[in-house]
Design a protein around this motif. Structure first.
Motif, PDB file in Angstrom:
ATOM      1  N   ASP A 123       3.907   1.850   8.373  1.00 59.37           N
ATOM      2  CA  ASP A 123       4.324   0.463   8.154  1.00 59.37           C
ATOM      3  C   ASP A 123       3.071  -0.422   8.127  1.00 59.37           C
ATOM      4  O   ASP A 123       2.748  -1.105   9.091  1.00 59.37           O
ATOM      5  N   LEU A 124       2.377  -0.357   7.004  1.00 62.41           N
ATOM      6  CA  LEU A 124       1.112  -1.077   6.815  1.00 62.41           C
ATOM      7  C   LEU A 124       1.364  -2.300   5.948  1.00 62.41           C
ATOM      8  O   LEU A 124       1.875  -2.185   4.835  1.00 62.41           O
ATOM      9  N   GLY A 125       1.020  -3.479   6.447  1.00 59.96           N
ATOM     10  CA  GLY A 125       1.262  -4.718   5.705  1.00 59.96           C
ATOM     11  C   GLY A 125       0.430  -4.826   4.440  1.00 59.96           C
ATOM     12  O   GLY A 125       0.949  -5.128   3.371  1.00 59.96           O
ATOM     13  N   PRO A 183       0.823  -1.210   0.000  1.00 57.01           N
ATOM     14  CA  PRO A 183       0.000   0.000   0.000  1.00 57.01           C
ATOM     15  C   PRO A 183       0.860   1.264   0.000  1.00 57.01           C
ATOM     16  O   PRO A 183       1.895   1.302   0.671  1.00 57.01           O
ATOM     17  N   PRO A 184       0.430   2.277  -0.747  1.00 59.67           N
ATOM     18  CA  PRO A 184       1.233   3.502  -0.881  1.00 59.67           C
ATOM     19  C   PRO A 184       1.000   4.491   0.271  1.00 59.67           C
ATOM     20  O   PRO A 184       0.448   5.569   0.078  1.00 59.67           O
ATOM     21  N   VAL A 185       1.395   4.088   1.461  1.00 60.89           N
ATOM     22  CA  VAL A 185       1.264   4.966   2.626  1.00 60.89           C
ATOM     23  C   VAL A 185       2.597   5.019   3.363  1.00 60.89           C
ATOM     24  O   VAL A 185       3.414   4.096   3.250  1.00 60.89           O
TER      25      VAL A 185
END
Length: 140
Positions: free
Chosen positions: A127-129, A122-124
């Motif tokens: 630290d999002l899996g 994900p383009p954030v």
């Protein structure tokens, strides 16, 4: 407690947004690449997705007869999803999930399809899996 005639009672499975229950074919972690996203850099190259599908159908005849013709060919289902991901270039995960669900609800014997689409990168900044959506649709 209120007195209510049994005819007026609505079972949870009869509610329009209630999840279906019963038999289902489960497909997990189908890995595809797709041009998807609303950001400019997401429109330039395919990115990896993971797709889960639950196909709700009566599987009892296939289970009692061991006849492949009486069930849903999940290899063909995977091929349809991969082809759809190759063709579609939606901005939203919601749109891709809707396209997949509509395709799967057109399969003979499918009474509902639950589709989960997740971006593996994900383009954030956090630290999002994964980021994803899950929808359930029934044939019209």
């Amino acid at each position: 407690m209120t007195d209510r005639p049994a005819d007026d009672a609505v079972a949870a499975s009869d509610e329009p947004d209630a999840p279906p229950h019963g038999d289902r074919i489960e497909l997990r972690d189908l890995r595809v690449t797709c041009v998807i996203g609303a950001l400019a850099h997401e429109r330039t190259a395919p990115q990896p997705l993971s797709i889960d599908v639950d196909l709700h159908a009566d599987l009892s005849r296939a289970g009692t007869t061991d006849d492949l013709n009486l069930t849903i060919d999940y290899g063909a289902v995977c091929d349809r999803i991969v082809a759809l991901c190759d063709e579609a270039q939606p901005q939203l995960l919601e749109r891709l999930a809707e396209l997949i669900a509509a395709e799967l609800c057109g399969i003979d014997g499918v009474t509902a399809a639950t589709v989960t689409v997740a971006k593996l990168r994900p383009p954030v900044a956090a630290d999002l899996g994964t980021s994803g959506v899950r929808i359930t649709r029934r044939p019209a």
